[in-house]
Write an enzyme that holds these catalytic residues in place. Sequence first.
Site: not given
Ligand code: AP5
Length: 214
Positions: A85, A157
């Site tokens: 990240r 969340r």
């Molecule tokens: P993390 O859980 O990794 O959160 P993020 O990167 O912010 O990603 P998200 O899980 O929020 O989104 P996503 O891209 O996976 O989307 P999703 O598929 O769920 O990290 C959380 C926290 O942990 C960070 O803030 C940090 O504090 C810490 N952390 C994690 N990794 C770290 C690291 N390497 N270093 C340091 N700290 C770290 O989709 C979102 C929504 O949209 C869902 O409801 C889904 O159903 C919908 N959706 C998805 N795609 C579509 C589409 N094409 N059309 C319609 N709806 C859709």
Amino acid sequence: MNVLLFGPPGVGKGTQGQRLAREVGIVHLAMGDLLREAVRQGTEAGKKAKAYMDAGELVPDELVVRMIEDRIHNVQGFLLDGFPRNVAQARALDAMLDRQGLHLDAIVFMDASEETLLERLTGRLICRACGFGFHRHYSPPKIPGVCDQCGGELYQREDDREDVIADRLRVYREQTAPLLSYYRNRPVFGMVDANGGADEVYEKLLRMVKQADG
Ligand code: AP5
């Protein structure tokens, strides 16, 4: 195969990563899920990580690097989602892959407009029991508040509140977006426009990963 997916919060890394890993037959290693599980279990790592996560900040590098190195070591084929990240983590990943004689077969950057990201994050619902993800509008559960897969309770969340999302997007721009320059000249790098529907995005990703697999 070893695959790396990266991109902004809410772009669909988790949704697509889970499906892709299942189809390709590799393990989905989602850093956010590993951290949330550590928080839930109350481990030392989880206790340290919680405050950073609630504030939308990155957890310290040494903690996440250690967690991921243990996992990579024990699987045959992985899809990384949410790690690395920042550039320091990307360098640590290169070093650990070298040490283990491994390499990345596909590095995919997913991107979408900020409006799309906000809509996806504020509408996301997750099952407390099995972790399956839903969306209030795009993929709602059959019964409101109840998981279709296992009947568990759905929740939002902590970091999907609008004020925390703004911080996560800032952290993304400052720390994670520079990964694009770090990876974009590698032969296995590709980009996917993730603004479309989930199936459309999935088809593009699958095509790219299959090409990389030869
Ligand atoms: P993390 O859980 O990794 O959160 P993020 O990167 O912010 O990603 P998200 O899980 O929020 O989104 P996503 O891209 O996976 O989307 P999703 O598929 O769920 O990290 C959380 C926290 O942990 C960070 O803030 C940090 O504090 C810490 N952390 C994690 N990794 C770290 C690291 N390497 N270093 C340091 N700290 C770290 O989709 C979102 C929504 O949209 C869902 O409801 C889904 O159903 C919908 N959706 C998805 N795609 C579509 C589409 N094409 N059309 C319609 N709806 C859709």
